[in-house]
Design an enzyme around this catalytic site. Structure first.
Site, PDB file in Angstrom:
ATOM      1  CG  ASP A  74      36.572  39.449  38.610  1.00  0.00           C
ATOM      2  OD1 ASP A  74      36.533  38.218  38.487  1.00  0.00           O
ATOM      3  OD2 ASP A  74      35.558  40.168  38.551  1.00  0.00           O
ATOM      4  CE1 TYR A 158      30.335  35.593  26.985  1.00  0.00           C
ATOM      5  CE2 TYR A 158      31.940  35.882  28.754  1.00  0.00           C
ATOM      6  CZ  TYR A 158      30.649  35.635  28.337  1.00  0.00           C
ATOM      7  OH  TYR A 158      29.660  35.418  29.270  1.00  0.00           O
ATOM      8  CG  ASP A 159      39.594  34.748  24.059  1.00  0.00           C
ATOM      9  OD1 ASP A 159      39.159  35.698  24.741  1.00  0.00           O
ATOM     10  OD2 ASP A 159      40.676  34.180  24.300  1.00  0.00           O
ATOM     11  CG  HIS A 184      40.884  41.977  28.768  1.00  0.00           C
ATOM     12  ND1 HIS A 184      41.004  41.106  27.704  1.00  0.00           N
ATOM     13  CD2 HIS A 184      40.330  41.249  29.769  1.00  0.00           C
ATOM     14  CE1 HIS A 184      40.522  39.925  28.042  1.00  0.00           C
ATOM     15  NE2 HIS A 184      40.110  39.988  29.299  1.00  0.00           N
TER      16      HIS A 184
END
Lengths: 201, 201
Positions: A74, A158-159, A184
């Site tokens: 997640d 959101y890149d 991440h």
């Protein structure tokens, strides 16, 4: 003939994530199955309050379904100026069944009065690996800043508005290989990769 | 003859950490130097407020000294019932120049009235990798519980009182190999290892 003696399921239905995972986890002895290899996969309600909770909810649901070692992640964006929002609600920030564009647009709108030096954010990915012996968690964190406008057309989510000062680029301006090295999810997958290599020797 | 074309400095003076790092980072093309290979290493004041700040402070100081790629870590224990204490003060919780035993004893004393289900804690390690292009950060997190008493004689620091429910053991009851597979520092090093492998190909 194949060397791959073990099988682990990548428990995600997000095709973007599947591509990143397959690209990353090229393990000598482990075949990575994906949910594309199974039929009638149910929708799973991600009603946890943390990335860790949601990763476990997904891993457990898929583990009960396929009964082989499984991992699920997640992830989300935590923006400091928004007290950690959108966090676990990253995928549905602008509502259910919205597009990435809707979420990005809402986030930039909420940030429109936030000055440059207050736009710090972190992308977090937590992977839960689960087998009959229990769960292990791997969290990857990458720090950056929210841009004022869209930049780049790679990646997803959101890149295009997540800027990495040390690269001078947004996530959406990186190739998949570059992104996996510093993102991440790449950092969480790096931990999982080494863990799996040591576990399945 | 050696294949190792690159050199990276492990910027730590803690001999326990050096052992864990050398054991973990066996990289084909990269020689890992340690501060043992240098003379007159100054004391560095770790006056940051976060693990990330302190890791950067150390990496920067060593980088300026040796002028090759360097990494340094800062790590500590965050206990939920103590609002995240001892955190960045983990090594000097009971004061300057104290022993691991002093710190552990103080922590158990502060926790003596805390019930079993409130004893959750996390060990965090943040590595800062620094070269002429800038800094990258890798954070490893492992969740566990604070014991009521000392268990095991491996490892160092808070290892004898940090219990891992999924292993049924404290850190101090794990072999170095087991510990590296699931520990906060192992998880941070896993990210660094993959990062270095991809960077120095």
């Amino acid at each position: 003939m194949t060397n791959k003696k073990y099988t682990v399921l990548a428990g995600t239905q997000n095709q973007h994530k599947i591509l990143e995972i397959i690209d990353f986890l090229n393990l000598e002895k482990i075949e990575i199955k994906t949910l594309n290899d199974y039929k009638n996969i149910p929708e799973i309600e991600e009603n946890g309050h943390t990335f860790k909770d949601n990763a476990y909810i997904k891993a457990k649901a898929y583990y009960e379904l396929v009964n082989i070692p499984v991992f699920a992640d997640d992830s989300g964006l935590r923006v400091d100026a928004l007290n950690g929002e959108p966090g676990v609600y990253s995928a549905r920030f602008a509502g259910d069944d919205v597009s990435y564009l809707d979420n990005n647009t809402l986030l930039l709108e909420k940030m429109k009065d936030v000055t440059q030096n207050q736009r710090s954010a972190e992308f977090v990915s937590t992977i839960c690996y689960l087998d009959k012996n229990g769960a292990h968690y791997f969290t990857g964190i990458t720090n950056g800043e929210i841009t004022n406008d869209f930049r780049g057309d790679q990646g997803f989510g959101y890149d295009p508005i997540f800027y990495l000062p040390e690269s001078g680029k947004t996530y959406a301006e990186l190739s998949m290989e570059e992104k996996n090295r510093i993102s991440h999810r790449g950092k969480a997958l790096a931990q999982l990769k080494i863990f799996l290599e040591k576990k399945f020797q």
